[in-house]
Write a protein that holds these residues in place. Structure first.
Motif, PDB file in Angstrom:
ATOM      1  N   UNK A 202      -7.851  55.242   3.464  1.00  0.00           N
ATOM      2  CA  UNK A 202      -7.208  54.054   2.906  1.00  0.00           C
ATOM      3  C   UNK A 202      -6.159  54.438   1.882  1.00  0.00           C
ATOM      4  N   UNK A 203      -6.512  55.380   0.998  1.00  0.00           N
ATOM      5  CA  UNK A 203      -5.566  55.858  -0.015  1.00  0.00           C
ATOM      6  C   UNK A 203      -4.318  56.430   0.643  1.00  0.00           C
ATOM      7  N   UNK A 204      -4.508  57.189   1.732  1.00  0.00           N
ATOM      8  CA  UNK A 204      -3.356  57.777   2.433  1.00  0.00           C
ATOM      9  C   UNK A 204      -2.416  56.696   2.948  1.00  0.00           C
ATOM     10  N   UNK A 205      -3.016  55.669   3.559  1.00  0.00           N
ATOM     11  CA  UNK A 205      -2.188  54.601   4.133  1.00  0.00           C
ATOM     12  C   UNK A 205      -1.475  53.817   3.031  1.00  0.00           C
ATOM     13  N   UNK A 206      -2.187  53.592   1.917  1.00  0.00           N
ATOM     14  CA  UNK A 206      -1.572  52.858   0.804  1.00  0.00           C
ATOM     15  C   UNK A 206      -0.454  53.655   0.159  1.00  0.00           C
ATOM     16  N   UNK A 207      -0.701  54.973   0.011  1.00  0.00           N
ATOM     17  CA  UNK A 207       0.335  55.839  -0.548  1.00  0.00           C
ATOM     18  C   UNK A 207       1.566  55.801   0.342  1.00  0.00           C
ATOM     19  N   UNK A 208       1.290  55.776   1.637  1.00  0.00           N
ATOM     20  CA  UNK A 208       2.362  55.741   2.625  1.00  0.00           C
ATOM     21  C   UNK A 208       3.166  54.443   2.549  1.00  0.00           C
ATOM     22  N   UNK A 209       2.470  53.326   2.416  1.00  0.00           N
ATOM     23  CA  UNK A 209       3.181  52.045   2.287  1.00  0.00           C
ATOM     24  C   UNK A 209       4.050  52.063   1.032  1.00  0.00           C
ATOM     25  N   UNK A 210       3.486  52.598  -0.050  1.00  0.00           N
ATOM     26  CA  UNK A 210       4.247  52.688  -1.301  1.00  0.00           C
ATOM     27  C   UNK A 210       5.480  53.569  -1.135  1.00  0.00           C
ATOM     28  N   UNK A 211       5.308  54.718  -0.462  1.00  0.00           N
ATOM     29  CA  UNK A 211       6.456  55.620  -0.245  1.00  0.00           C
ATOM     30  C   UNK A 211       7.491  54.964   0.661  1.00  0.00           C
ATOM     31  N   UNK A 212       7.012  54.241   1.674  1.00  0.00           N
ATOM     32  CA  UNK A 212       7.952  53.587   2.592  1.00  0.00           C
ATOM     33  C   UNK A 212       8.818  52.593   1.822  1.00  0.00           C
ATOM     34  N   UNK A 213       8.211  51.898   0.863  1.00  0.00           N
ATOM     35  CA  UNK A 213       8.976  50.944   0.055  1.00  0.00           C
ATOM     36  C   UNK A 213       9.960  51.694  -0.834  1.00  0.00           C
ATOM     37  N   UNK A 214       9.471  52.760  -1.504  1.00  0.00           N
ATOM     38  CA  UNK A 214      10.315  53.419  -2.510  1.00  0.00           C
ATOM     39  C   UNK A 214      11.344  54.348  -1.880  1.00  0.00           C
ATOM     40  N   UNK A 215      10.962  55.075  -0.826  1.00  0.00           N
ATOM     41  CA  UNK A 215      11.904  56.038  -0.241  1.00  0.00           C
ATOM     42  C   UNK A 215      12.856  55.392   0.753  1.00  0.00           C
ATOM     43  N   UNK A 216      12.412  54.338   1.429  1.00  0.00           N
ATOM     44  CA  UNK A 216      13.275  53.754   2.451  1.00  0.00           C
ATOM     45  C   UNK A 216      13.722  52.357   2.074  1.00  0.00           C
ATOM     46  N   UNK A 217      13.380  51.943   0.835  1.00  0.00           N
ATOM     47  CA  UNK A 217      13.874  50.671   0.301  1.00  0.00           C
ATOM     48  C   UNK A 217      13.516  49.482   1.177  1.00  0.00           C
ATOM     49  N   UNK A 218      12.337  49.523   1.761  1.00  0.00           N
ATOM     50  CA  UNK A 218      11.869  48.399   2.577  1.00  0.00           C
ATOM     51  C   UNK A 218      10.992  47.474   1.724  1.00  0.00           C
ATOM     52  N   UNK A 219      10.650  46.339   2.281  1.00  0.00           N
ATOM     53  CA  UNK A 219       9.823  45.352   1.591  1.00  0.00           C
ATOM     54  C   UNK A 219       8.480  45.259   2.295  1.00  0.00           C
ATOM     55  N   UNK A 220       7.400  45.306   1.531  1.00  0.00           N
ATOM     56  CA  UNK A 220       6.059  45.204   2.114  1.00  0.00           C
ATOM     57  C   UNK A 220       5.295  44.078   1.425  1.00  0.00           C
ATOM     58  N   UNK A 221       4.617  43.268   2.227  1.00  0.00           N
ATOM     59  CA  UNK A 221       3.704  42.239   1.731  1.00  0.00           C
ATOM     60  C   UNK A 221       2.340  42.540   2.328  1.00  0.00           C
TER      61      UNK A 221
END
Ligand SMILES: Nc1ncnc2c1ncn2[C@@H]1O[C@H](COP(=O)(O)OP(=O)(O)OP(=O)(O)O)[C@@H](O)[C@H]1O
Ligand SMILES: [Mg+2]
Length: 267
Positions: A202-221
């Motif tokens: 779970x931590x891996x997936x959450x870290x990944x969502x966070x990185x996807x937002x910060x590194x690729x400037x996407x929006x996650x809900x």
């Protein structure tokens, strides 16, 4: 498409554009005495380039809000918008195209295609879009670079030719996350994405969502029950009984837990 890229959002001194929002959202399931008011006048915006968590007790309307904001379900009254597009103004065909081209989804059950490899699962949305004439302005080489970068973000380069059944749950959910971002959507909606995972995956997936937002400037809900998961977000919005009752910037698990306790009804 003007001010919807995160680069312009970061440099803008005016209002941050919203990737998705609902205004005065009401959703009633059923009619009359048996009707359930799942959303009771919710207005909330999800700014571009931000990771937002939706929390609240079971039955508070989290999934309903997500489904209506994403165009998977329709509101009884009020409006839902992806970028500048008001969803009820679209016919079925346009709504399907909008979901395909501008929205990504991650669900609790990973929903991968078992007969396809990891690589094929990730590019599935693009392949489907391509077979129907492609999307204007997003060239193949740009797609290739984007997918290549995504594969590194999710850390799946050495698993590309495996089938989902050969992966752990956490790895499968990372594939689902990569697939959700493959079409460079305006916003990715995730409903309990870590609900089927142990805490480490779970931590891996959450870290990944966070990185996807910060590194690729996407929006996650992301809808979640878990204060630790919510702490990965930039902001938490709290629902209770179909209403928005609070918002919290820079959440920590402890702060979220304290706020959740206030919802607990003594029995
Ligand atoms: N298709 C449906 N038909 C009738 N009622 C529904 C339907 N979907 C949801 N509801 C009701 O609407 C309310 C909100 O449901 P929703 O699934 O949005 O809650 P939730 O916050 O996601 O809960 P959970 O944390 O348990 O997933 C609940 O009372 C639920 O029973
Ligand atoms: Mg739910």
């Amino acid at each position: 498409m003007t001010a919807t890229s995160a680069t312009s959002a970061a440099s803008a001194t005016t209002i941050t554009p919203t990737a998705a929002r609902v205004v005065d959202a009401v959703k009633v399931y059923g009619t009359g005495d048996t009707g359930v008011r799942a959303l009771d006048g919710v207005s909330v915006d999800f700014p571009v380039g931000r990771f937002t968590a939706i929390m609240g007790p079971s039955g508070s309307g989290k999934s309903t809000l997500m489904h209506c904001a994403a165009g998977l379900d329709t509101l009884t009254s009020g409006t839902a918008h992806i970028g500048d597009t008001e969803l009820s103004s679209l016919d079925d065909r346009r709504l399907t195209l909008l979901r395909r081209d501008r929205v990504g989804f991650v669900f609790q059950a990973f929903n991968l295609v078992p007969t396809l490899t990891v690589a094929e699962n990730i590019t599935l949305p693009l392949d489907l879009a391509g077979s129907k004439g492609g999307k204007g302005g997003k060239g193949d080489s740009g797609d290739k670079e984007w997918i290549d970068a995504l594969i590194d973000v999710v850390g799946l380069r050495d698993r590309l030719h495996h089938r989902p059944s050969e992966l752990s749950g956490g790895q499968q959910q990372r594939v689902a996350v990569a697939r959700a971002f493959a079409g460079r959507p305006d916003v990715v909606f995730a409903d309990e994405p870590t609900g089927n995972l142990d805490s480490r995956s779970g931590e891996e997936v959450l870290g990944l969502l966070g990185r996807a937002v910060r590194q690729t400037a996407r929006t996650v809900v992301m809808v979640t029950h878990d204060p630790v998961a919510a702490a990965h977000a930039d902001e938490v919005v709290f629902l209770a009984d179909g209403r928005l009752v609070d918002r919290m910037e820079s959440p920590t698990a402890d702060k979220v837990l304290d706020r959740m306790k206030a919802f607990e009804v003594p029995s």
